[in-house]
Motif scaffolding. Structure first.
Motif, PDB file in Angstrom:
ATOM      1  N   HIS A 292       0.822  -1.211   0.000  1.00 21.81           N
ATOM      2  CA  HIS A 292       0.000   0.000   0.000  1.00 21.81           C
ATOM      3  C   HIS A 292       0.855   1.260   0.000  1.00 21.81           C
ATOM      4  O   HIS A 292       0.414   2.324  -0.447  1.00 21.81           O
ATOM      5  CB  HIS A 292      -0.922  -0.025   1.210  1.00 21.81           C
ATOM      6  CG  HIS A 292      -1.948   1.055   1.231  1.00 21.81           C
ATOM      7  ND1 HIS A 292      -2.625   1.491   0.101  1.00 21.81           N
ATOM      8  CD2 HIS A 292      -2.424   1.830   2.268  1.00 21.81           C
ATOM      9  CE1 HIS A 292      -3.460   2.456   0.428  1.00 21.81           C
ATOM     10  NE2 HIS A 292      -3.356   2.679   1.720  1.00 21.81           N
ATOM     11  N   GLU A 293       2.096   1.140   0.495  1.00 25.67           N
ATOM     12  CA  GLU A 293       2.960   2.328   0.522  1.00 25.67           C
ATOM     13  C   GLU A 293       3.207   2.895  -0.871  1.00 25.67           C
ATOM     14  O   GLU A 293       3.368   4.108  -1.048  1.00 25.67           O
ATOM     15  CB  GLU A 293       4.290   2.015   1.217  1.00 25.67           C
ATOM     16  CG  GLU A 293       5.250   1.128   0.458  1.00 25.67           C
ATOM     17  CD  GLU A 293       4.877  -0.348   0.472  1.00 25.67           C
ATOM     18  OE1 GLU A 293       5.480  -1.107  -0.303  1.00 25.67           O
ATOM     19  OE2 GLU A 293       3.997  -0.735   1.280  1.00 25.67           O
ATOM     20  N   LEU A 294       3.215   2.032  -1.902  1.00 21.34           N
ATOM     21  CA  LEU A 294       3.406   2.535  -3.266  1.00 21.34           C
ATOM     22  C   LEU A 294       2.174   3.273  -3.772  1.00 21.34           C
ATOM     23  O   LEU A 294       2.282   4.208  -4.574  1.00 21.34           O
ATOM     24  CB  LEU A 294       3.755   1.397  -4.223  1.00 21.34           C
ATOM     25  CG  LEU A 294       5.186   0.856  -4.212  1.00 21.34           C
ATOM     26  CD1 LEU A 294       5.418  -0.034  -5.423  1.00 21.34           C
ATOM     27  CD2 LEU A 294       6.213   1.963  -4.175  1.00 21.34           C
ATOM     28  N   SER A 295       1.000   2.874  -3.327  1.00 22.43           N
ATOM     29  CA  SER A 295      -0.223   3.557  -3.762  1.00 22.43           C
ATOM     30  C   SER A 295      -0.336   4.947  -3.136  1.00 22.43           C
ATOM     31  O   SER A 295      -1.213   5.732  -3.526  1.00 22.43           O
ATOM     32  CB  SER A 295      -1.450   2.719  -3.412  1.00 22.43           C
ATOM     33  OG  SER A 295      -1.636   2.643  -2.012  1.00 22.43           O
ATOM     34  N   ARG A 296       0.529   5.260  -2.192  1.00 21.83           N
ATOM     35  CA  ARG A 296       0.544   6.586  -1.574  1.00 21.83           C
ATOM     36  C   ARG A 296       1.295   7.608  -2.431  1.00 21.83           C
ATOM     37  O   ARG A 296       1.239   8.813  -2.157  1.00 21.83           O
ATOM     38  CB  ARG A 296       1.220   6.530  -0.213  1.00 21.83           C
ATOM     39  CG  ARG A 296       0.643   5.508   0.745  1.00 21.83           C
ATOM     40  CD  ARG A 296      -0.761   5.839   1.172  1.00 21.83           C
ATOM     41  NE  ARG A 296      -0.982   5.481   2.555  1.00 21.83           N
ATOM     42  CZ  ARG A 296      -2.011   5.862   3.278  1.00 21.83           C
ATOM     43  NH1 ARG A 296      -2.942   6.613   2.722  1.00 21.83           N
ATOM     44  NH2 ARG A 296      -2.135   5.518   4.530  1.00 21.83           N
TER      45      ARG A 296
ATOM     46  N   GLU B  50      -1.772  -5.034  11.470  1.00 18.97           N
ATOM     47  CA  GLU B  50      -2.246  -3.675  11.216  1.00 18.97           C
ATOM     48  C   GLU B  50      -1.143  -2.656  11.456  1.00 18.97           C
ATOM     49  O   GLU B  50      -0.975  -1.696  10.692  1.00 18.97           O
ATOM     50  CB  GLU B  50      -3.442  -3.365  12.115  1.00 18.97           C
ATOM     51  CG  GLU B  50      -4.698  -4.150  11.759  1.00 18.97           C
ATOM     52  CD  GLU B  50      -5.770  -4.040  12.832  1.00 18.97           C
ATOM     53  OE1 GLU B  50      -6.939  -4.379  12.534  1.00 18.97           O
ATOM     54  OE2 GLU B  50      -5.441  -3.628  13.980  1.00 18.97           O
ATOM     55  N   LEU B  51      -0.380  -2.859  12.512  1.00 13.68           N
ATOM     56  CA  LEU B  51       0.698  -1.936  12.837  1.00 13.68           C
ATOM     57  C   LEU B  51       1.771  -1.948  11.752  1.00 13.68           C
ATOM     58  O   LEU B  51       2.306  -0.889  11.388  1.00 13.68           O
ATOM     59  CB  LEU B  51       1.304  -2.288  14.199  1.00 13.68           C
ATOM     60  CG  LEU B  51       2.407  -1.362  14.712  1.00 13.68           C
ATOM     61  CD1 LEU B  51       1.938   0.085  14.770  1.00 13.68           C
ATOM     62  CD2 LEU B  51       2.894  -1.827  16.089  1.00 13.68           C
TER      63      LEU B  51
ATOM     64  N   LEU C 130       2.878   1.427   9.811  1.00 19.36           N
ATOM     65  CA  LEU C 130       4.258   1.896   9.864  1.00 19.36           C
ATOM     66  C   LEU C 130       4.905   1.961   8.485  1.00 19.36           C
ATOM     67  O   LEU C 130       5.810   2.768   8.259  1.00 19.36           O
ATOM     68  CB  LEU C 130       5.090   0.985  10.771  1.00 19.36           C
ATOM     69  CG  LEU C 130       4.750   1.013  12.261  1.00 19.36           C
ATOM     70  CD1 LEU C 130       5.583  -0.025  13.009  1.00 19.36           C
ATOM     71  CD2 LEU C 130       4.970   2.410  12.857  1.00 19.36           C
ATOM     72  N   THR C 131       4.457   1.124   7.563  1.00 23.78           N
ATOM     73  CA  THR C 131       5.072   1.102   6.233  1.00 23.78           C
ATOM     74  C   THR C 131       4.306   1.947   5.221  1.00 23.78           C
ATOM     75  O   THR C 131       4.900   2.603   4.375  1.00 23.78           O
ATOM     76  CB  THR C 131       5.194  -0.337   5.711  1.00 23.78           C
ATOM     77  OG1 THR C 131       3.902  -0.963   5.678  1.00 23.78           O
ATOM     78  CG2 THR C 131       6.135  -1.156   6.587  1.00 23.78           C
ATOM     79  N   ALA C 132       2.968   1.947   5.291  1.00 24.84           N
ATOM     80  CA  ALA C 132       2.154   2.710   4.349  1.00 24.84           C
ATOM     81  C   ALA C 132       1.866   4.120   4.841  1.00 24.84           C
ATOM     82  O   ALA C 132       1.425   4.974   4.071  1.00 24.84           O
ATOM     83  CB  ALA C 132       0.836   1.995   4.074  1.00 24.84           C
ATOM     84  N   GLY C 133       2.110   4.386   6.111  1.00 27.30           N
ATOM     85  CA  GLY C 133       1.916   5.718   6.642  1.00 27.30           C
ATOM     86  C   GLY C 133       0.477   6.021   7.027  1.00 27.30           C
ATOM     87  O   GLY C 133      -0.429   5.215   6.806  1.00 27.30           O
TER      88      GLY C 133
ATOM     89  N   PRO D 250       4.762   7.392   4.445  1.00 26.60           N
ATOM     90  CA  PRO D 250       4.916   6.045   3.877  1.00 26.60           C
ATOM     91  C   PRO D 250       6.381   5.785   3.538  1.00 26.60           C
ATOM     92  O   PRO D 250       7.188   6.717   3.427  1.00 26.60           O
ATOM     93  CB  PRO D 250       4.057   6.101   2.614  1.00 26.60           C
ATOM     94  CG  PRO D 250       4.089   7.540   2.210  1.00 26.60           C
ATOM     95  CD  PRO D 250       4.145   8.331   3.493  1.00 26.60           C
ATOM     96  N   LEU D 251       6.695   4.517   3.337  1.00 29.09           N
ATOM     97  CA  LEU D 251       8.075   4.113   3.053  1.00 29.09           C
ATOM     98  C   LEU D 251       8.136   3.333   1.733  1.00 29.09           C
ATOM     99  O   LEU D 251       8.396   2.131   1.721  1.00 29.09           O
ATOM    100  CB  LEU D 251       8.619   3.254   4.196  1.00 29.09           C
ATOM    101  CG  LEU D 251       8.643   3.896   5.589  1.00 29.09           C
ATOM    102  CD1 LEU D 251       9.101   2.881   6.624  1.00 29.09           C
ATOM    103  CD2 LEU D 251       9.541   5.129   5.600  1.00 29.09           C
ATOM    104  N   PRO D 252       7.929   3.997   0.594  1.00 25.06           N
ATOM    105  CA  PRO D 252       7.916   3.269  -0.680  1.00 25.06           C
ATOM    106  C   PRO D 252       9.257   2.644  -1.037  1.00 25.06           C
ATOM    107  O   PRO D 252       9.300   1.669  -1.783  1.00 25.06           O
ATOM    108  CB  PRO D 252       7.522   4.351  -1.699  1.00 25.06           C
ATOM    109  CG  PRO D 252       7.923   5.643  -1.064  1.00 25.06           C
ATOM    110  CD  PRO D 252       7.677   5.439   0.402  1.00 25.06           C
ATOM    111  N   ASN D 253      10.355   3.174  -0.485  1.00 23.77           N
ATOM    112  CA  ASN D 253      11.669   2.637  -0.817  1.00 23.77           C
ATOM    113  C   ASN D 253      12.034   1.383  -0.029  1.00 23.77           C
ATOM    114  O   ASN D 253      13.136   0.849  -0.198  1.00 23.77           O
ATOM    115  CB  ASN D 253      12.734   3.718  -0.605  1.00 23.77           C
ATOM    116  CG  ASN D 253      12.611   4.840  -1.611  1.00 23.77           C
ATOM    117  OD1 ASN D 253      13.010   4.725  -2.752  1.00 23.77           O
ATOM    118  ND2 ASN D 253      12.002   5.941  -1.180  1.00 23.77           N
TER     119      ASN D 253
END
Length: 402
Positions: A23-27, A114-115, A119-122, A148-151
């Motif tokens: 989901h972090e990339l969809s951000r 969930e956490l 933590l990864t998708a923000g 978010p952390l896309p990298n």
């Protein structure tokens, strides 16, 4: 306890850590992708398909694939690990006490899975169900209160195994700082890695995993440029020497350009004496050999720094062989520049003369095959939007020793 470690880039790969795009990339949007260090906005579903095929290709070669988010979720089952992860995520000065207090309570109430997602998708301002105050009122609805952390896709950057030690790196860009903190949490709190000795750490001078090449047992090359600093290499060298993990560190200055941000965007190893190298900078690459000059009576270690020499010659001397040979990216300077930009020389060795590469780099892959390399091609039209290839997307955890 499993035995983990690596002493080279080309020993038979047994276990690797990946991060499946989530989901972090969809951000990512056209307004925030530059700040979050992506060149474009990827098609997430296609990126996931490409990554699944990458993982499948590794498993087909008998490589155990571990996923960073699975390891993190298992780690967050521990209450102390949860508390540490949440405290770290909420340390930013932009939150304020009202919002920080609310977020701490909300994150602590989340399940481990969930956490991990939070933590990864923000977390965006418009996703909050409480914590309203001055900060939330003045932020735009789509501003992130936890970035978010896309990298995370590029697992190589946040940790590197050096023999049986894991080096937790220190990422230079603020958008990536929390990546190493989560990685360190896994290595310190997950049962699989209990007792693993660690070096470096996210709090020290900048060293990024994409700049670290295990040239041979006892020989490590570290790129110095946009992301890894001279001070970071000095501390890293001292630590590997103190741990008897290497006898030579080759400090390799690289041009501070976006296309060559890490050493592994310039060269990667496909055999014990063979590198694929970006042709347009190959002749200019030099290395300073760093070794132990001696110790004081109190044990203080002193470094000897040799004058610069051509990189491949310095590498061969440190290894103790006649030469390290090279395969050039592309077929000419123009195709070399294009295919280097498309991560043509960012290959992942599965063993001597077996390498994973993006399928789109036709000229480079043809050269690899002509040199007797078994090229395992994968698609990367969407995975490559963050400017990283198979090596960037993989952190080897177990390799057979050479």
């Amino acid at each position: 306890m499993a035995t983990h470690g690596a002493d080279s880039e080309v020993g038979r790969l047994r276990t690797v850590m990946l991060h499946r795009p989530g989901h972090e990339l969809s951000r990512l949007t056209p307004r925030n992708n530059d700040r979050l260090l992506f060149d474009g906005v990827p098609w997430v579903a296609r990126a996931q398909e490409e990554h699944d095929a990458f993982a499948m290709a590794l498993r087909a070669r008998d490589v155990e694939v571990l996923y960073l988010t699975d390891l993190l979720t298992e780690t967050l089952a521990d209450v102390e690990a949860r508390e540490l992860a949440i405290t770290t995520a909420l340390a930013g000065l932009h939150l304020g006490d009202t919002l920080r207090t609310y977020l701490r309570s909300a994150l602590m109430a989340a399940t481990p899975a969930e956490l991990t997602t939070l933590l990864t998708a923000g977390v965006r301002n418009d996703e909050l169900r409480g914590g309203s105050g001055l900060v939330t009122s003045l932020l735009a609805p789509d501003d992130f209160v936890v970035d978010p952390l896309p990298n995370l896709l590029f697992t190589r950057d946040s940790s590197v195994w050096v023999r049986d030690h894991v080096a937790i790196t220190s990422l230079a860009m603020p958008a990536r700082a929390r990546e190493t903190q989560l990685t360190e949490l896994i290595y310190t709190r997950h049962p699989r890695f209990a007792g693993t000795p660690r070096i470096h750490g996210h709090q020290f001078e900048h060293v990024e995993g994409g700049d670290v090449l295990l040239v041979a047992p006892g020989v490590i090359a570290v790129g110095v440029g946009e992301r890894t600093t001279p001070a970071g290499v000095e501390r890293f060298a001292r630590q590997v020497f103190e741990g008897d993990l290497a006898h030579t560190v080759l400090a390799v200055p690289i041009a501070q350009e976006r296309a060559t941000m890490h050493l592994d965007t310039i060269c990667t190893m496909v055999d014990v004496d063979l590198m694929i190298v970006y042709e347009n900078v190959a002749e200019a690459l030099v290395a300073h050999a760093v070794t132990v000059a001696g110790r004081d009576d109190d044990g203080t270690l002193h470094l000897a720094v040799a004058p610069p020499r051509p990189f491949l010659a310095a590498a061969a001397e440190a290894i103790g062989i006649d030469a390290v040979h090279r395969i050039d990216t592309g077929l000419d300077p123009v195709t070399a520049e294009r295919e280097q930009w498309d991560d043509g020389n960012n290959t992942l060795a599965l063993g001597p003369r077996v390498a994973v590469a993006y399928e789109r780099n036709d000229a480079t892959n043809a050269r690899l095959r002509d040199a007797g390399i078994d090229v395992v091609e994968i698609a990367g039209s969407e995975l490559g939007s963050g400017r990283g290839g198979p090596r960037c997307m993989s952190c080897p955890i177990v390799r057979d020793p050479l």
